[in-house]
Scaffold this motif. Structure first.
Motif, short mmCIF file in Angstrom:
data_model
loop_
_atom_site.label_atom_id
_atom_site.label_comp_id
_atom_site.label_asym_id
_atom_site.label_seq_id
_atom_site.Cartn_x
_atom_site.Cartn_y
_atom_site.Cartn_z
N UNK A 1 47.78 31.37 39.25
CA UNK A 1 46.81 31.39 38.17
C UNK A 1 45.94 32.63 38.36
N UNK A 2 46.15 33.61 37.51
CA UNK A 2 45.43 34.87 37.62
C UNK A 2 44.08 34.83 36.91
N UNK A 3 43.73 33.70 36.35
CA UNK A 3 42.44 33.60 35.67
C UNK A 3 42.51 34.04 34.22
N UNK A 4 41.37 34.20 33.63
CA UNK A 4 41.30 34.61 32.23
C UNK A 4 41.30 36.12 32.12
N UNK A 5 41.79 36.64 30.98
CA UNK A 5 41.76 38.10 30.79
C UNK A 5 40.33 38.63 30.81
N UNK A 6 40.19 39.81 31.35
CA UNK A 6 38.89 40.47 31.34
C UNK A 6 39.09 41.83 30.74
N UNK A 7 38.29 42.20 29.81
CA UNK A 7 38.45 43.50 29.16
C UNK A 7 39.49 43.42 28.05
N UNK A 8 40.33 44.46 27.93
CA UNK A 8 41.26 44.58 26.81
C UNK A 8 42.69 44.16 27.13
N UNK A 9 42.94 43.66 28.36
CA UNK A 9 44.32 43.31 28.66
C UNK A 9 44.77 42.11 27.83
N UNK A 10 46.06 42.07 27.55
CA UNK A 10 46.63 40.98 26.75
C UNK A 10 47.54 40.17 27.64
N UNK A 11 47.35 38.85 27.69
CA UNK A 11 48.16 37.99 28.54
C UNK A 11 49.00 37.09 27.71
#
Length: 134
Positions: A124-134
């Motif tokens: 679990x890498x967590x929630x996106x931060x900034x502009x990255x798209x998951x």
């Protein structure tokens, strides 16, 4: 429409087809099965690219795929198959090939018959931060 494909015969007799222009490679027990699998994977990749066009077309290693993706999406299965142009491994000296066995043994530093599959939990890498798209 032409798609350059390099053909490799692996140590176990299976056939690997590599479409270097799109970073696609498949392996199957026969050339015919490899062709079917490559055509299927080309279609799946093209559809994925279409769905996330902004991401893929903006990626440095994927932007050049856009014209190829357009051709794949508009081709019939037979047209796609007919567009494959096969070259033997010896005709592509700029792309040295190692078998799957060689690559696995190099990566694991272990003979391939001693490599055991592992089961790892998803990270679990967590929630996106900034502009990255998951």
């Amino acid at each position: 429409m032409v798609f350059q494909v390099t053909v490799y015969t692996e140590d176990d007799g299976s056939i690997t087809l590599s479409m270097d222009d799109m970073d696609l490679a498949v392996n199957a027990s026969s050339k015919e099965e490899s062709i079917k699998t490559l055509c299927r994977d080309m279609g799946e990749y093209a559809e994925e690219y279409r769905k996330a066009f902004a991401v893929y077309s903006g990626a440095p290693n994927r932007a050049a795929h856009a014209p190829l993706v357009k051709e794949i999406l508009t081709a019939t299965p037979q047209e796609l198959r007919d567009a494959l142009v096969f070259h033997s491994e010896q005709m592509r000296p700029n792309h040295p090939h190692r078998t799957v066995t060689e690559r696995l043994e190099e990566y694991y530093h272990t003979p391939v018959d001693q490599i055991n599959p592992t089961k790892e939990d998803e990270i679990n890498w967590g929630k996106p931060q900034g502009n990255e798209i998951w």
